[in-house]
Design a protein around this motif. Structure first.
Motif, PDB file in Angstrom:
ATOM      1  N   ALA A  69       0.836  -1.201   0.000  1.00  0.00           N
ATOM      2  CA  ALA A  69       0.000   0.000   0.000  1.00  0.00           C
ATOM      3  C   ALA A  69       0.871   1.252   0.000  1.00  0.00           C
ATOM      4  CB  ALA A  69      -0.934  -0.009   1.205  1.00  0.00           C
ATOM      5  N   ALA A  70       1.944   1.239   0.782  1.00  0.00           N
ATOM      6  CA  ALA A  70       2.844   2.388   0.846  1.00  0.00           C
ATOM      7  C   ALA A  70       3.552   2.600  -0.489  1.00  0.00           C
ATOM      8  CB  ALA A  70       3.861   2.203   1.963  1.00  0.00           C
ATOM      9  N   ASN A  71       3.995   1.511  -1.105  1.00  0.00           N
ATOM     10  CA  ASN A  71       4.674   1.625  -2.403  1.00  0.00           C
ATOM     11  C   ASN A  71       3.735   2.154  -3.474  1.00  0.00           C
ATOM     12  OD1 ASN A  71       7.150   0.717  -1.505  1.00  0.00           O
ATOM     13  ND2 ASN A  71       6.706  -1.428  -1.959  1.00  0.00           N
ATOM     14  N   LEU A  72       2.514   1.643  -3.512  1.00  0.00           N
ATOM     15  CA  LEU A  72       1.547   2.125  -4.491  1.00  0.00           C
ATOM     16  C   LEU A  72       1.219   3.595  -4.265  1.00  0.00           C
ATOM     17  CD1 LEU A  72      -0.925  -0.874  -4.765  1.00  0.00           C
ATOM     18  CD2 LEU A  72       0.530   0.022  -6.571  1.00  0.00           C
ATOM     19  N   THR A  73       1.049   3.968  -3.006  1.00  0.00           N
ATOM     20  CA  THR A  73       0.761   5.363  -2.673  1.00  0.00           C
ATOM     21  C   THR A  73       1.873   6.274  -3.153  1.00  0.00           C
ATOM     22  OG1 THR A  73      -0.521   4.686  -0.747  1.00  0.00           O
ATOM     23  CG2 THR A  73       0.282   6.949  -0.768  1.00  0.00           C
ATOM     24  N   SER A  74       3.112   5.868  -2.900  1.00  0.00           N
ATOM     25  CA  SER A  74       4.260   6.669  -3.299  1.00  0.00           C
ATOM     26  C   SER A  74       4.340   6.804  -4.818  1.00  0.00           C
ATOM     27  CB  SER A  74       5.532   6.024  -2.762  1.00  0.00           C
ATOM     28  OG  SER A  74       6.669   6.676  -3.254  1.00  0.00           O
ATOM     29  N   LYS A  75       4.184   5.687  -5.519  1.00  0.00           N
ATOM     30  CA  LYS A  75       4.290   5.723  -6.977  1.00  0.00           C
ATOM     31  C   LYS A  75       3.167   6.543  -7.611  1.00  0.00           C
ATOM     32  CE  LYS A  75       6.746   1.384  -7.372  1.00  0.00           C
ATOM     33  NZ  LYS A  75       6.676  -0.038  -7.752  1.00  0.00           N
ATOM     34  N   LEU A  76       1.956   6.409  -7.065  1.00  0.00           N
ATOM     35  CA  LEU A  76       0.836   7.174  -7.612  1.00  0.00           C
ATOM     36  C   LEU A  76       1.006   8.666  -7.352  1.00  0.00           C
ATOM     37  CD1 LEU A  76      -2.127   4.824  -6.702  1.00  0.00           C
ATOM     38  CD2 LEU A  76      -1.214   5.276  -8.972  1.00  0.00           C
ATOM     39  N   THR A  77       1.518   9.016  -6.186  1.00  0.00           N
ATOM     40  CA  THR A  77       1.757  10.416  -5.860  1.00  0.00           C
ATOM     41  C   THR A  77       2.802  11.019  -6.801  1.00  0.00           C
ATOM     42  OG1 THR A  77       1.216   9.962  -3.549  1.00  0.00           O
ATOM     43  CG2 THR A  77       2.350  12.016  -4.004  1.00  0.00           C
ATOM     44  N   LYS A  78       3.886  10.267  -7.038  1.00  0.00           N
ATOM     45  CA  LYS A  78       4.913  10.733  -7.962  1.00  0.00           C
ATOM     46  C   LYS A  78       4.343  10.888  -9.372  1.00  0.00           C
ATOM     47  CE  LYS A  78       9.142   9.150  -7.716  1.00  0.00           C
ATOM     48  NZ  LYS A  78      10.304   8.209  -7.574  1.00  0.00           N
ATOM     49  N   HIS A  79       3.474   9.966  -9.761  1.00  0.00           N
ATOM     50  CA  HIS A  79       2.871  10.038 -11.092  1.00  0.00           C
ATOM     51  C   HIS A  79       2.006  11.297 -11.229  1.00  0.00           C
ATOM     52  CE1 HIS A  79       0.687   8.956 -14.704  1.00  0.00           C
ATOM     53  NE2 HIS A  79      -0.448   9.057 -14.047  1.00  0.00           N
ATOM     54  N   VAL A  80       1.189  11.550 -10.218  1.00  0.00           N
ATOM     55  CA  VAL A  80       0.305  12.728 -10.288  1.00  0.00           C
ATOM     56  C   VAL A  80       1.119  14.016 -10.248  1.00  0.00           C
ATOM     57  CG1 VAL A  80      -1.496  13.991  -9.019  1.00  0.00           C
ATOM     58  CG2 VAL A  80      -1.686  11.525  -9.328  1.00  0.00           C
ATOM     59  N   ASN A  81       2.157  14.054  -9.415  1.00  0.00           N
ATOM     60  CA  ASN A  81       2.984  15.260  -9.345  1.00  0.00           C
ATOM     61  C   ASN A  81       3.760  15.499 -10.638  1.00  0.00           C
ATOM     62  OD1 ASN A  81       2.141  15.845  -6.776  1.00  0.00           O
ATOM     63  ND2 ASN A  81       3.853  14.814  -5.787  1.00  0.00           N
TER      64      ASN A  81
END
Length: 84
Positions: A69-81
């Protein structure tokens, strides 16, 4: 086959939980996929908190691992940013 009433009940409960967990996991995967394919930054920014909350709930219920969950959250946040 199970011989005790409690074992029969446990089988019923585990089957219901298995189906429910499969539904939650599949819906989370679909939400992540939709967010990854999003090209508009404003729309992605609106979706991101909902997807992060969904992943957090799944991790809390042990449907997915907390590190996943933490890895997905991080990757999705980087993608949106990174969207222009």
């Amino acid at each position: 086959m199970a011989n005790h009433k409690s074992a029969l009940k446990r089988i019923r409960q585990s089957e219901v939980r298995r189906i429910r967990n499969k539904y939650y996991y599949k819906s989370a995967r679909s939400a992540v996929k939709v967010l990854r394919n999003e090209e508009d930054k404003t729309a992605a920014s609106e979706q991101l908190p909902k997807v992060i909350a969904l992943l957090g709930k799944l991790a809390k219920k042990n449907i997915i691992h907390k590190n996943k969950a933490a890895n997905l959250t991080s990757k999705l946040t980087k993608h949106v940013n990174g969207l222009a």
